[in-house]
Design a protein around this motif. Structure first.
Motif, PDB file in Angstrom:
ATOM      1  N   UNK A 117       0.816  -1.214   0.000  1.00 49.83           N
ATOM      2  CA  UNK A 117       0.000   0.000   0.000  1.00 49.83           C
ATOM      3  C   UNK A 117       0.855   1.271   0.000  1.00 49.83           C
ATOM      4  N   UNK A 118       2.138   1.121  -0.155  1.00 51.76           N
ATOM      5  CA  UNK A 118       3.014   2.301  -0.110  1.00 51.76           C
ATOM      6  C   UNK A 118       2.666   3.239  -1.258  1.00 51.76           C
ATOM      7  N   UNK A 119       2.574   4.527  -0.939  1.00 49.41           N
ATOM      8  CA  UNK A 119       2.122   5.464  -1.971  1.00 49.41           C
ATOM      9  C   UNK A 119       3.235   5.991  -2.852  1.00 49.41           C
ATOM     10  N   UNK A 120       4.460   5.790  -2.431  1.00 47.82           N
ATOM     11  CA  UNK A 120       5.578   6.262  -3.256  1.00 47.82           C
ATOM     12  C   UNK A 120       5.469   5.642  -4.648  1.00 47.82           C
ATOM     13  N   UNK A 121       5.793   6.439  -5.651  1.00 49.00           N
ATOM     14  CA  UNK A 121       5.720   5.927  -7.023  1.00 49.00           C
ATOM     15  C   UNK A 121       4.408   6.269  -7.708  1.00 49.00           C
ATOM     16  N   UNK A 122       3.425   6.682  -6.922  1.00 52.36           N
ATOM     17  CA  UNK A 122       2.160   7.155  -7.499  1.00 52.36           C
ATOM     18  C   UNK A 122       1.447   6.135  -8.383  1.00 52.36           C
ATOM     19  N   UNK A 123       1.723   4.869  -8.167  1.00 51.39           N
ATOM     20  CA  UNK A 123       1.026   3.823  -8.945  1.00 51.39           C
ATOM     21  C   UNK A 123       1.576   3.643 -10.349  1.00 51.39           C
ATOM     22  N   UNK A 124       2.628   4.423 -10.692  1.00 51.04           N
ATOM     23  CA  UNK A 124       3.177   4.315 -12.050  1.00 51.04           C
ATOM     24  C   UNK A 124       3.654   2.885 -12.319  1.00 51.04           C
ATOM     25  N   UNK A 175      -0.960  -5.718   6.306  1.00 50.83           N
ATOM     26  CA  UNK A 175      -0.840  -5.183   4.944  1.00 50.83           C
ATOM     27  C   UNK A 175       0.591  -5.294   4.397  1.00 50.83           C
ATOM     28  N   UNK A 176       1.480  -5.851   5.171  1.00 45.25           N
ATOM     29  CA  UNK A 176       2.876  -6.009   4.741  1.00 45.25           C
ATOM     30  C   UNK A 176       3.120  -7.479   4.385  1.00 45.25           C
ATOM     31  N   UNK A 177       3.738  -7.712   3.223  1.00 48.45           N
ATOM     32  CA  UNK A 177       3.995  -9.091   2.788  1.00 48.45           C
ATOM     33  C   UNK A 177       5.456  -9.464   3.058  1.00 48.45           C
ATOM     34  N   UNK A 178       5.687 -10.502   3.853  1.00 44.03           N
ATOM     35  CA  UNK A 178       7.078 -10.973   3.985  1.00 44.03           C
ATOM     36  C   UNK A 178       7.472 -11.701   2.697  1.00 44.03           C
TER      37      UNK A 178
END
Ligand SMILES: Cc1cc2nc3c(=O)[nH]c(=O)nc-3n(C[C@H](O)[C@H](O)[C@H](O)COP(=O)(O)O)c2cc1C
Length: 237
Positions: A117-124, A175-178
């Motif tokens: 779910x990290x928003x960095x990168x803006x979904x590009x 929400x974090x995947x190992x």
């Protein structure tokens, strides 16, 4: 005139050497600890991996505590019991003799996670393939693995784990995947060939058989073989 900054012959050889001599290591770990600056370098190598949209979805959980490693080892034992049960006869015999982790022997374990779910990168780059955040995290793992080889550190990837239990042990939010659980440390030797090959479990596929020209049905073993007349960076196993 842009500076193409070519690698010297020696540098080029060094890169290929790291690639060909990287091994998955599950034995021969030495107890000596990893100096912080060395650990910092391999983590920074991971952090310079490519990532979709420059998302950098990874986090690194450094596991040093013997108690935590013991708890993770229990996650392995549980998962390995079920995994082993899938094999019978000779295959099972070989499986039972494989050493598939070094969670307790390696002085350091590292869990590399992916924050989907990290928003960095803006979904590009992720609209068409949401799994690219996971691929990016794996690229970070590979960077670390190669840098570790150059630092004479062995790395072993342990995927035979009960991941629900692992999450609980490492207190990883839902929400974090190992993505990768790694055993890291100095080793007394790097084997020449993959351990699974030496143990008679699997062999390396002939690369020429995996090459297609233009289309999926464009395999041409003769033409592909010609690509490998001159080994690049030495002879690889
Ligand atoms: C995603 C992934 C998961 C792996 N999981 C395990 C594992 O649980 N136990 C193990 O012994 N090796 C594991 N390995 C290591 C492979 O067995 C190893 O990479 C392969 O046999 C080739 O050997 P090499 O890495 O030394 O070239 C894993 C490797 C990858 C890439």
């Amino acid at each position: 005139m842009p500076d193409r900054r070519p690698f010297s012959e020696e540098e080029r050889r060094g890169v290929y050497r790291a690639i060909y001599e990287r091994r998955d290591i599950r034995s021969h770990f030495l107890p000596e600890s990893i100096p912080p600056q060395v650990l910092g370098r391999v983590l920074d190598a991971a952090h310079h991996g490519p990532s979709v949209g420059f998302m950098q979805p990874w986090d690194f959980i450094i596991v040093e505590s013997a108690a935590v490693r013991e708890a993770v080892h229990a996650c392995f034992l549980e998962a390995n019991r079920s995994a082993a049960a899938l094999y019978t006869g000779e295959r099972r015999e070989v499986y039972d003799h494989l050493k598939l982790e070094a969670i307790r022997e390696a002085p350091l374990n590292l869990c590399i996670t992916c924050d989907r779910s990290r928003e960095k990168g803006g979904g590009l780059g992720r609209q068409t393939d949401p799994a690219t955040d996971l691929y990016s995290t794996v690229c970070a793992v590979q960077n670390l693995w190669l840098a570790a080889r150059a630092e004479s550190l062995g790395v072993g990837w342990v995927s035979i784990l009960d991941f629900d239990r692992l999450r609980a042990v490492l207190a990883i939010p839902t929400h974090i995947v190992p993505v990768a659980y790694l055993c890291i440390g100095y080793v007394s030797e790097f084997p020449d060939a993959p351990v699974l090959e030496t143990a008679g479990w699997e062999t390396r596929e002939a690369l020429a058989r995996l090459i297609h020209f233009d289309k999926w049905d464009g395999c041409d073993a003769q033409r592909a073989t010609e690509l490998f007349d001159v080994p690049v960076g030495g002879t690889a196993r």
